[in-house]
Design a protein around this motif. Structure first.
Motif, PDB file in Angstrom:
ATOM      1  N   TYR A  87       0.982  -1.334  -0.082  1.00 54.61           N
ATOM      2  CA  TYR A  87      -0.014   0.056  -0.065  1.00 54.61           C
ATOM      3  C   TYR A  87       0.870   1.179   0.117  1.00 54.61           C
ATOM      4  O   TYR A  87       1.775   1.265   0.736  1.00 54.61           O
ATOM      5  N   GLY A  88       0.580   2.298  -0.771  1.00 52.00           N
ATOM      6  CA  GLY A  88       1.481   3.400  -1.139  1.00 52.00           C
ATOM      7  C   GLY A  88       1.572   4.278   0.073  1.00 52.00           C
ATOM      8  O   GLY A  88       2.629   4.842   0.268  1.00 52.00           O
ATOM      9  N   GLY A  89       0.383   4.169   0.780  1.00 51.29           N
ATOM     10  CA  GLY A  89       0.594   5.318   2.076  1.00 51.29           C
ATOM     11  C   GLY A  89       1.453   4.634   3.137  1.00 51.29           C
ATOM     12  O   GLY A  89       2.251   5.361   3.942  1.00 51.29           O
ATOM     13  N   VAL A 134       4.817   5.959   1.913  1.00 52.40           N
ATOM     14  CA  VAL A 134       5.129   7.265   2.272  1.00 52.40           C
ATOM     15  C   VAL A 134       5.224   7.702   3.884  1.00 52.40           C
ATOM     16  O   VAL A 134       6.172   8.334   4.238  1.00 52.40           O
ATOM     17  N   SER A 173      -3.600   9.373   4.312  1.00 55.12           N
ATOM     18  CA  SER A 173      -3.928  10.339   3.087  1.00 55.12           C
ATOM     19  C   SER A 173      -3.858   9.686   1.580  1.00 55.12           C
ATOM     20  O   SER A 173      -4.460  10.366   0.809  1.00 55.12           O
ATOM     21  N   ASP A 174      -3.245   8.464   1.823  1.00 50.73           N
ATOM     22  CA  ASP A 174      -3.433   7.647   0.269  1.00 50.73           C
ATOM     23  C   ASP A 174      -4.665   6.868   0.120  1.00 50.73           C
ATOM     24  O   ASP A 174      -4.855   6.103  -0.731  1.00 50.73           O
ATOM     25  N   SER A 223      -0.984   5.006  -7.743  1.00 50.16           N
ATOM     26  CA  SER A 223      -0.509   5.958  -7.531  1.00 50.16           C
ATOM     27  C   SER A 223       0.677   6.530  -8.085  1.00 50.16           C
ATOM     28  O   SER A 223       1.641   5.821  -8.127  1.00 50.16           O
ATOM     29  N   HIS A 255       2.707  11.651  -4.908  1.00 53.03           N
ATOM     30  CA  HIS A 255       2.017  12.059  -3.801  1.00 53.03           C
ATOM     31  C   HIS A 255       2.396  13.380  -2.972  1.00 53.03           C
ATOM     32  O   HIS A 255       3.828  13.245  -2.578  1.00 53.03           O
ATOM     33  N   GLN A 276      -2.312  14.336  -5.451  1.00 52.71           N
ATOM     34  CA  GLN A 276      -2.063  13.346  -5.835  1.00 52.71           C
ATOM     35  C   GLN A 276      -2.285  13.098  -7.628  1.00 52.71           C
ATOM     36  O   GLN A 276      -3.482  13.148  -7.591  1.00 52.71           O
ATOM     37  N   GLY A 295      -2.722   9.999 -10.516  1.00 48.10           N
ATOM     38  CA  GLY A 295      -2.736   8.534 -10.500  1.00 48.10           C
ATOM     39  C   GLY A 295      -3.042   8.262 -11.792  1.00 48.10           C
ATOM     40  O   GLY A 295      -3.457   8.797 -12.610  1.00 48.10           O
TER      41      GLY A 295
END
Length: 293
Positions: free
Chosen positions: A40-42, A45, A209-210, A234, A237, A284, A286
């Motif tokens: 998961y991208g968040g 980050v 936030s993602d 994504s 970001h 962001q 995407g």
């Protein structure tokens, strides 16, 4: 795993977001496999922000970060974060972070930190929306929409751990979407009260936030993210912090998508606390590549 113990759930998430020093300016973050094909991208980050924060003097907090997702992360492997100490000035500190898996970069980030100081203040007024106490949670909507949710998403949504609670202001069934304007609002908070320092609280916000931002640019097209013809990811970001977002209480994410073209969608978010103050801004872009044949 069901979210039967919210306090343990948020504690596990905070542990996941922390990173372990393994060498000078190098840190390691663990991953978690919850049934997804990529990290998961968040999470990336947030862990990158934690790595950068650990090289910054106390009293300086991240006021902005800008990041790019380069390759999908493998949830079966840990992630190494290499920090470059670009500058330590009188008021500002600048860091660059590269996330590596198998010695290949999957993500990079530039972050700026500032000594806390007073200044001029203004902010966009918070929209008037239904308060969170009068809304259903994302877990409740997952049960309501379960009959129309295909597997394996149905089981995953019912059983996955939920350290964060989301309450959409304008709920929709993501597997049977209807076209609507590219605007989405939801409330978010931690599943249980927690205690953490401000760098950790900002990293936790980065994680949150993602979660929903990319969905906003799909709303006018009535396309669910599970549509097999859709490729979503994504690409970049960015976050600007006006204050430390405290997820012990509800935060309102006011999101919109001003444009989409070229297989990409742009998404923005203004985040307010319960008093209406703007605590952060998010942007962001995407990938929303849709194959019609």
């Amino acid at each position: 795993m069901t979210n039967t113990d919210p306090a343990a759930s948020i504690a596990r998430l905070l542990t996941l977001l922390d990173v372990e020093p393994i060498a000078e300016n190098r840190f390691r973050g663990q991953s978690t496999n919850e049934g997804w094909m990529r990290v998961y991208g968040g999470q990336v980050v947030a862990q990158a922000l934690m790595a950068a924060s650990k090289t910054v003097a106390d009293g300086r907090l991240c006021h902005s970060l800008h990041s790019y997702f380069i390759r999908p992360g493998d949830p079966a492997h840990s992630i190494d974060y290499v920090v470059e100490r670009d500058r330590d000035g009188q008021s500002f500190t600048t860091r660059r972070v590269v996330a590596l898996q198998k010695d290949r970069p999957i993500f990079n980030m530039a972050a700026s930190f500032q000594t806390v100081e007073p200044g001029l203040v203004h902010g966009t007024p918070a929209p008037r929306v239904t308060p969170p106490e009068e809304l259903r949670s994302d877990a409740e909507w997952a049960e309501i929409n379960a009959e129309n949710t295909p597997e394996p998403h149905r089981t995953l949504w019912r059983e996955r751990e939920r350290p964060l609670e989301f309450r959409p202001v304008e709920p929709m069934d993501p597997f049977n979407p209807e076209a609507r304007s590219p605007r989405a609002r939801h409330w978010c908070r931690a599943a249980a009260p927690f205690r953490a320092g401000e760098p950790v609280m900002r990293a936790l916000f980065a994680y949150a936030s993602d979660m929903t931002l990319l969905d906003t640019c799909l709303l006018p097209h009535a396309i669910g993210w599970s549509d097999p013809r859709l490729q979503v990811a994504s690409l970049d970001h960015a976050i600007w912090f006006n204050a430390t977002p405290d997820l012990n209480d509800w935060l309102l994410f006011d999101q919109d998508s001003p444009s989409a073209a070229g297989g990409r969608g742009l998404n923005r978010g203004i985040v307010h606390d319960r008093t209406g103050a703007v605590v952060a801004n998010i942007v962001q872009e995407g990938l929303i590549r849709y194959r019609t044949s």
